[in-house]
Design an enzyme around this catalytic site. Sequence first.
Site, mmCIF file in Angstrom:
data_model
loop_
_atom_site.group_PDB
_atom_site.id
_atom_site.type_symbol
_atom_site.label_atom_id
_atom_site.label_comp_id
_atom_site.label_asym_id
_atom_site.label_seq_id
_atom_site.Cartn_x
_atom_site.Cartn_y
_atom_site.Cartn_z
ATOM 1 N N HIS A 223 46.840 -49.148 58.606
ATOM 2 C CA HIS A 223 45.616 -48.661 59.274
ATOM 3 C C HIS A 223 44.364 -49.055 58.464
ATOM 4 O O HIS A 223 43.540 -48.209 58.123
ATOM 5 C CB HIS A 223 45.693 -47.130 59.455
ATOM 6 N N GLU B 166 51.985 -41.898 61.039
ATOM 7 C CA GLU B 166 51.451 -42.682 59.919
ATOM 8 C C GLU B 166 51.466 -41.816 58.669
ATOM 9 O O GLU B 166 50.919 -40.714 58.711
ATOM 10 C CB GLU B 166 50.018 -43.138 60.208
ATOM 11 N N ARG C 3 46.185 -47.292 68.640
ATOM 12 C CA ARG C 3 46.932 -46.138 68.130
ATOM 13 C C ARG C 3 48.418 -46.400 68.339
ATOM 14 O O ARG C 3 48.825 -46.987 69.368
ATOM 15 C CB ARG C 3 46.550 -44.858 68.884
HETATM 16 N N1 LIG Z 1 42.686 -49.320 63.749
HETATM 17 C C1 LIG Z 1 41.585 -48.634 63.512
HETATM 18 O O1 LIG Z 1 41.203 -48.370 62.377
HETATM 19 C C2 LIG Z 1 40.758 -48.154 64.673
HETATM 20 C C3 LIG Z 1 39.368 -48.030 64.494
HETATM 21 C C4 LIG Z 1 38.580 -47.681 65.587
HETATM 22 C C5 LIG Z 1 39.188 -47.392 66.792
HETATM 23 N N2 LIG Z 1 40.548 -47.473 66.906
HETATM 24 C C6 LIG Z 1 41.192 -47.157 68.198
HETATM 25 O O2 LIG Z 1 40.824 -48.141 69.148
HETATM 26 C C7 LIG Z 1 40.498 -47.475 70.369
HETATM 27 C C8 LIG Z 1 39.529 -48.332 71.164
HETATM 28 O O3 LIG Z 1 38.283 -48.363 70.471
HETATM 29 P P1 LIG Z 1 36.955 -48.888 71.183
HETATM 30 O O4 LIG Z 1 35.839 -48.537 70.299
HETATM 31 O O5 LIG Z 1 37.119 -50.282 71.651
HETATM 32 O O6 LIG Z 1 36.953 -47.925 72.451
HETATM 33 P P2 LIG Z 1 36.142 -48.035 73.822
HETATM 34 O O7 LIG Z 1 34.875 -48.782 73.603
HETATM 35 O O8 LIG Z 1 36.098 -46.672 74.386
HETATM 36 O O9 LIG Z 1 37.087 -48.968 74.750
HETATM 37 C C9 LIG Z 1 38.273 -48.510 75.281
HETATM 38 C C10 LIG Z 1 38.695 -49.466 76.377
HETATM 39 O O10 LIG Z 1 40.004 -49.074 76.841
HETATM 40 C C11 LIG Z 1 39.970 -49.033 78.269
HETATM 41 N N3 LIG Z 1 40.966 -48.084 78.771
HETATM 42 C C12 LIG Z 1 40.984 -46.735 78.649
HETATM 43 N N4 LIG Z 1 42.081 -46.234 79.249
HETATM 44 C C13 LIG Z 1 42.754 -47.278 79.769
HETATM 45 C C14 LIG Z 1 43.940 -47.415 80.527
HETATM 46 N N5 LIG Z 1 44.670 -46.327 80.869
HETATM 47 N N6 LIG Z 1 44.332 -48.645 80.908
HETATM 48 C C15 LIG Z 1 43.590 -49.751 80.598
HETATM 49 N N7 LIG Z 1 42.447 -49.687 79.863
HETATM 50 C C16 LIG Z 1 42.040 -48.472 79.465
HETATM 51 C C17 LIG Z 1 38.554 -48.628 78.624
HETATM 52 O O11 LIG Z 1 38.299 -48.965 79.959
HETATM 53 P P3 LIG Z 1 36.814 -48.831 80.609
HETATM 54 O O12 LIG Z 1 36.016 -49.952 80.007
HETATM 55 O O13 LIG Z 1 37.053 -49.021 82.061
HETATM 56 O O14 LIG Z 1 36.299 -47.476 80.234
HETATM 57 C C18 LIG Z 1 37.769 -49.436 77.597
HETATM 58 O O15 LIG Z 1 37.586 -50.753 78.067
HETATM 59 C C19 LIG Z 1 39.926 -46.122 69.929
HETATM 60 O O16 LIG Z 1 40.018 -45.143 70.941
HETATM 61 C C20 LIG Z 1 40.784 -45.788 68.743
HETATM 62 O O17 LIG Z 1 41.944 -45.095 69.155
HETATM 63 C C21 LIG Z 1 41.336 -47.847 65.891
#
Ligand SMILES: NC(=O)c1ccc[n+]([C@@H]2O[C@H](COP(=O)([O-])OP(=O)(O)OC[C@H]3O[C@@H](n4cnc5c(N)ncnc54)[C@H](OP(=O)(O)O)[C@@H]3O)[C@@H](O)[C@H]2O)c1
Length: 315
Positions: free
Chosen positions: A276, A257, A228
């Site tokens: 995006h 965005e 994000r």
């Molecule tokens: N560009 C796009 O179209 C698109 C599409 C999908 C998602 N996204 C974004 O990408 C994000 C991640 O997606 P995901 O599916 O990989 O999510 P996820 O499976 O929930 O993984 C998030 C990771 O971030 C870590 N995290 C959370 N807070 C943190 C902090 N303060 N410091 C360090 N690490 C932290 C979590 O740690 P833990 O493992 O310890 O819980 C986890 O490893 C989404 O939340 C969304 O905003 C973007």
Amino acid sequence: MGLVIASQLEPSLNDGIARHPSRPAIIDVPEHAPWEVADSADILLVRPSPAWRGSHERSRPNIWPGRLRWVYSASAGIDFYPQWLLDAPLVTCGRGVASDEIADYVIAAIYARAKNLDAVTVHRAADWQFSPLGRVSGTTVGIVGLGAIGSAVAKRALALGAQVVAARRGRTPAAISGVQLLDDVAAVVAVADHIVVTVPATAQTRGLFDAALLGQAKPGAHIINVARGSVIDQEALVDALDNGPLDFATLDVTEPEPLPDGHILYTHPRVRLTPHVSSNYQVVRHRLLEKISNDLTRFARGEAPSDIVDPVRGY
Ligand SMILES: NC(=O)c1ccc[n+]([C@@H]2O[C@H](COP(=O)([O-])OP(=O)(O)OC[C@H]3O[C@@H](n4cnc5c(N)ncnc54)[C@H](OP(=O)(O)O)[C@@H]3O)[C@@H](O)[C@H]2O)c1
């Protein structure tokens, strides 16, 4: 009586959901106020529509959560929704649906930076000369957020011969052999040639990549943000590119965005900005249908569905 699902998803997905063995009834959601359906459905399938994006300042409607037993976010991130959405008895998200596509985008960005074949393509004999290419093998890919997307990036990067270091919020060891989990985000930023940002947008991650953190990057580093826009302080990013250690930024997300016309990130010579698109949603939405169908099966059996959102963590 069968389940009633209020859905903001497109008709082709709704048709697929209606064919689930539990034979749910699918009803429409008012586009301007999707929360108003709370008294009419058991499950609400939401997408980040304009009404939700504009409702952050809105106090919780009296009707919420009404009859709802489950709110299912099609997106992995839940930051587009107001905090009170999490007052529903169960909230789950679309984690994993697009992880492989986003990881492929990250690898494309890494190779575009390292090999930049357009820059060495020749069209006449006079240009036939040696130019060094960058490397991927032997470089360090640093992943900030080792969740669904970060793990998909890690597997690919390891297969390409890169070293992979990562940081996550908790201390759970990396499930992928070969990934070195470091103590904190700063430790990853300090050693990575490619810094891959895959953390959710939460109160803790807003502006996480500020001037101080970006200033600790390895000279010549490339930062890739597929999470994000709010996670990176954009002014600090431009300064780190112009006057600091960063060499290049690949950004699929920004805040806001789209950025307003004339914004420096559109034209900065060492920024690649995409609108995006990394999730490639139109191509992978069948995976969302599969995920919803599997979760409905679990729900119908009284089992927990996948990817329950923790309201305290915010993801
Ligand atoms: N560009 C796009 O179209 C698109 C599409 C999908 C998602 N996204 C974004 O990408 C994000 C991640 O997606 P995901 O599916 O990989 O999510 P996820 O499976 O929930 O993984 C998030 C990771 O971030 C870590 N995290 C959370 N807070 C943190 C902090 N303060 N410091 C360090 N690490 C932290 C979590 O740690 P833990 O493992 O310890 O819980 C986890 O490893 C989404 O939340 C969304 O905003 C973007």
